[in-house]
Design a protein around this motif. Sequence first.
Motif, mmCIF file in Angstrom:
data_model
loop_
_atom_site.group_PDB
_atom_site.id
_atom_site.type_symbol
_atom_site.label_atom_id
_atom_site.label_comp_id
_atom_site.label_asym_id
_atom_site.label_seq_id
_atom_site.Cartn_x
_atom_site.Cartn_y
_atom_site.Cartn_z
ATOM 1 N N PHE A 59 58.809 -34.880 25.897
ATOM 2 C CA PHE A 59 60.047 -34.123 26.107
ATOM 3 C C PHE A 59 61.125 -34.514 25.098
ATOM 4 N N MET A 60 61.139 -35.772 24.692
ATOM 5 C CA MET A 60 62.098 -36.205 23.679
ATOM 6 C C MET A 60 61.825 -35.514 22.349
ATOM 7 N N VAL A 61 60.553 -35.417 21.974
ATOM 8 C CA VAL A 61 60.176 -34.764 20.722
ATOM 9 C C VAL A 61 60.534 -33.280 20.771
ATOM 10 N N ILE A 62 60.333 -32.640 21.921
ATOM 11 C CA ILE A 62 60.697 -31.220 22.061
ATOM 12 C C ILE A 62 62.191 -31.013 21.788
ATOM 13 N N VAL A 63 63.001 -31.919 22.298
ATOM 14 C CA VAL A 63 64.446 -31.803 22.108
ATOM 15 C C VAL A 63 64.823 -32.065 20.653
ATOM 16 N N LEU A 64 64.271 -33.138 20.065
ATOM 17 C CA LEU A 64 64.625 -33.506 18.700
ATOM 18 C C LEU A 64 64.070 -32.527 17.671
ATOM 19 N N GLN A 65 62.889 -31.976 17.947
ATOM 20 C CA GLN A 65 62.232 -31.054 17.025
ATOM 21 C C GLN A 65 62.251 -29.634 17.595
ATOM 22 N N ASN A 66 63.398 -29.228 18.125
ATOM 23 C CA ASN A 66 63.484 -27.943 18.816
ATOM 24 C C ASN A 66 63.222 -26.757 17.896
ATOM 25 N N LYS A 67 63.409 -26.936 16.572
ATOM 26 C CA LYS A 67 63.143 -25.836 15.644
ATOM 27 C C LYS A 67 61.649 -25.561 15.499
#
Length: 461
Positions: A59-67
């Motif tokens: 979930f952290m990666v989804i937020v940080l790499q939202n593009k």
Amino acid sequence: MLTDLFLSFILLGFVIFGFTRPHVALCSAVWVNIVQPQSTSFSFLAGQKLSLLFTLFFFMVIVLQNKKVRIPRSGLYHFLMLTFMLWITISTVRAEFQLVAWLKYDFTIKTLIFAYFIPFALTSKKHIEFFVLVSASALSYFIFMGGVKSLLGGGGYGVSLIGLGGFMYAEGSTLSALSISLIPIFLYIRKHSLLVKQIPPVGYLFLFLVLCSLAVLVGTQARTGLVALAVLVFIQFFQSKKKFKYFLALGIFGTAFMFIATDAWFQRMSTIDNAKTDEKSAIGRLVVWRWTIDYVKERPFFGGGFYSYNANAGQLHKYQQGQEVEINQRGGKAFHNIYFEVLGETGYGGLILFLGIILHGLSLLRSKNMMNNTEPLYSDGKRAIRASLIIYISGGMFIGVAFYPWMYYLYCVSIAIKGIEALESDEQENTEESSKKKVSAFTRQHEPQIKIRGNVGSHRV
């Protein structure tokens, strides 16, 4: 110690490559949640909260790499998943057995929330292939153990082939149904995976996993596995374009299976004919299903909540018919069916949503493009996922796995495939439309000019 070091290197690789790649972070959480190294370890990984850490990492990666994330277009998908989560929450709040209901709710809601975000991270065909490869390989870890043990003569009815009481698929009937449902996936990976194309010997490993899946069926002596196998044979026959070769392969397979199967397995399968005298047979399940229909009459919308089958303790003898075996037990008898499980625990509203998820997934995997597109993922890939889903829900007629992850993983992958397929179709239409505009503009620009001279002057045509 060495095993934990090896597993640690795998986890470290997931973290390094997954920090900038949402699909890799997703697969890391899937791998940890299935393999559960924290439960099988006897060294420094034992007891660590790896599932929680890697789920949070995803979930952290989804937020940080939202593009790099894409929200699925399907409104029906969002409605079914979100409403189903809300529905089971209300059912749990109203549950008859509050102390145990929240325990199952904790596992179920985490499974559904995690599965809901799977299509967000799978934005290309390579991402989907990687996800299918990782999830199938993680499950094959247990199928390999159970299959080898069965080939060596181990197992038996009621005996756990993998010896992991905490593993969700450790029970014999559940493991056998899962094993058979993975066979189409294994065959698809062997035929189309980039890994197998780059390292051809890996293809033989997946053939061996097919053998292990069949051996698990023998080792568990579970009749649910036989039902799943019959469904697999029917699906493969229906999908096969070369019926003669299929019958030839089926004959070879049948002969080989005769050598694998034991006398104990044949004896166990023969008890299907004596169901009325076997308390643990399908007739015992029928009695529970009759009770469930009567039970839900008093709570039709939200059911009785998780573990509501405990309410049938001491009640089942009222639902026996004719010469059926008398069932007397102090505790409740489980639903042993995914549809009656959902019905009894979430009511008719939850059952409609559950069936909607299944039917929506199957409809996506039967799109017209599946037969016309030469892309393996849109043809053989869809057929393999559809077959796996059908086999799993067919085996689910006799086991309570309605809220286990594999079915929801398959559904969410079908959403991801459909999204990529639609996106490529739009891009192709835009490209064709752009090409037509360019051709039209070029034609107008170089249109030959003809002058007609006459008494009235000159005119251009």
